[in-house]
Write a protein that holds these residues in place. Structure first.
Motif, PDB file in Angstrom:
ATOM      1  N   GLU A 180       1.756  13.914  36.950  1.00 14.30           N
ATOM      2  CA  GLU A 180       1.085  14.310  38.188  1.00 14.30           C
ATOM      3  C   GLU A 180      -0.313  13.710  38.164  1.00 14.30           C
ATOM      4  OE1 GLU A 180      -0.808  18.167  40.454  1.00 14.30           O
ATOM      5  OE2 GLU A 180       1.000  18.504  39.262  1.00 14.30           O
ATOM      6  N   ILE A 181      -0.615  12.897  39.146  1.00 11.01           N
ATOM      7  CA  ILE A 181      -1.934  12.289  39.208  1.00 11.01           C
ATOM      8  C   ILE A 181      -2.939  13.324  39.699  1.00 11.01           C
ATOM      9  CG2 ILE A 181      -1.094   9.929  39.467  1.00 11.01           C
ATOM     10  CD1 ILE A 181      -1.579  10.230  42.482  1.00 11.01           C
ATOM     11  N   ASP A 182      -4.198  13.078  39.425  1.00  8.44           N
ATOM     12  CA  ASP A 182      -5.264  13.991  39.808  1.00  8.44           C
ATOM     13  C   ASP A 182      -5.386  14.025  41.331  1.00  8.44           C
ATOM     14  OD1 ASP A 182      -7.518  15.663  39.592  1.00  8.44           O
ATOM     15  OD2 ASP A 182      -8.874  13.948  39.542  1.00  8.44           O
ATOM     16  N   THR A 183      -5.408  15.225  41.889  1.00  6.50           N
ATOM     17  CA  THR A 183      -5.506  15.394  43.347  1.00  6.50           C
ATOM     18  C   THR A 183      -6.738  14.700  43.903  1.00  6.50           C
ATOM     19  OG1 THR A 183      -4.321  17.483  43.195  1.00  6.50           O
ATOM     20  CG2 THR A 183      -5.619  17.128  45.179  1.00  6.50           C
ATOM     21  N   LEU A 184      -7.859  14.810  43.209  1.00  3.56           N
ATOM     22  CA  LEU A 184      -9.097  14.167  43.676  1.00  3.56           C
ATOM     23  C   LEU A 184      -8.912  12.654  43.761  1.00  3.56           C
ATOM     24  CD1 LEU A 184     -12.043  14.429  44.515  1.00  3.56           C
ATOM     25  CD2 LEU A 184     -12.658  14.375  42.092  1.00  3.56           C
ATOM     26  N   ALA A 185      -8.260  12.055  42.772  1.00  2.00           N
ATOM     27  CA  ALA A 185      -8.021  10.607  42.783  1.00  2.00           C
ATOM     28  C   ALA A 185      -7.168  10.212  43.980  1.00  2.00           C
ATOM     29  CB  ALA A 185      -7.344  10.171  41.488  1.00  2.00           C
ATOM     30  N   ARG A 186      -6.197  11.032  44.305  1.00  2.00           N
ATOM     31  CA  ARG A 186      -5.325  10.758  45.448  1.00  2.00           C
ATOM     32  C   ARG A 186      -6.140  10.726  46.746  1.00  2.00           C
ATOM     33  NH1 ARG A 186      -0.161  12.300  45.196  1.00  2.00           N
ATOM     34  NH2 ARG A 186      -0.694  14.046  43.849  1.00  2.00           N
ATOM     35  N   TYR A 187      -7.034  11.697  46.923  1.00  2.00           N
ATOM     36  CA  TYR A 187      -7.824  11.761  48.150  1.00  2.00           C
ATOM     37  C   TYR A 187      -8.875  10.655  48.220  1.00  2.00           C
ATOM     38  CZ  TYR A 187      -5.545  16.073  49.442  1.00  2.00           C
ATOM     39  OH  TYR A 187      -4.598  16.999  49.799  1.00  2.00           O
TER      40      TYR A 187
END
Length: 195
Positions: A180-187
């Protein structure tokens, strides 16, 4: 939501395919404090409790979840990382983890460095751009810090404590792990695409 701080190593007691896959997971958790319908991260996958016993809980796993995670490779007797859902007021020791696995990475190398072990993973190409040095990543439900990135490969270190209280002490090259990639990185990546 979860933090990626593993609180128990459960054991898969039974697997039953009847429509969806049902897994019975043995646990050290006090199951009297778990409700039917509760969410528990099982190797990083947010699953819903559908039945309970004194030292076990059952979860149902859809075909979609099996296709996007390593759960299709589960077998009876396998140890898995567990984390109960975050409650308001709990310490956020890792990082914000949704339990919605983005894909499966492969463990491609292991090297002992002192008492720690450096693990190198290969991420699916579409996810690699979200992984950055000193950023966070969740692997089999464990919040870990990325050391370095080279194309689709990235490295992390596992300290002795982590090897002892999670399944990382039994890791082997070739293992498929839930990523699971970091949510912040996704945004941040999405905002960069839009500008």
């Amino acid at each position: 939501m979860f933090t990626g701080i593993v609180t128990d190593m459960g054991e898969i007691r039974t697997l039953r395919q009847a429509g969806d896959l049902t897994a019975r997971i043995g646990t050290a958790y006090d199951t009297s404090g778990i409700d039917i319908g509760a969410s528990i991260a099982c190797d990083g996958v947010c699953l819903t409790v559908v039945d309970l016993g004194p030292d076990w809980f059952d979860v149902q796993i859809s075909a979609e979840t099996v296709s996007k995670t390593n759960l299709g490779g589960w077998s009876e007797g396998r140890r898995i990382n567990l984390e109960r859902a975050l409650r308001v007021g709990d310490e956020l020791g890792g990082h914000i983890v949704s339990g919605h696995v983005d894909g499966v990475a492969e463990l491609v190398a292991m090297v002992d460095e002192g008492d720690s072990t450096r693990l190198t993973f290969r991420a699916p190409r579409p996810l690699a751009r979200f992984i950055a040095p000193k950023g966070s990543v969740t692997l089999n439900g464990t919040s870990l810090t990325v050391n370095e990135v080279a194309d689709c490969d990235f490295g992390i270190n596992v300290i002795p404590h982590t090897k002892e209280v999670t399944t990382w002490g039994a890791a082997r090259v070739g293992d498929a792990v839930n990523l699971e990639i970091d949510t912040l990185a996704r945004y941040v990546a999405r905002l960069a695409e839009m500008s």
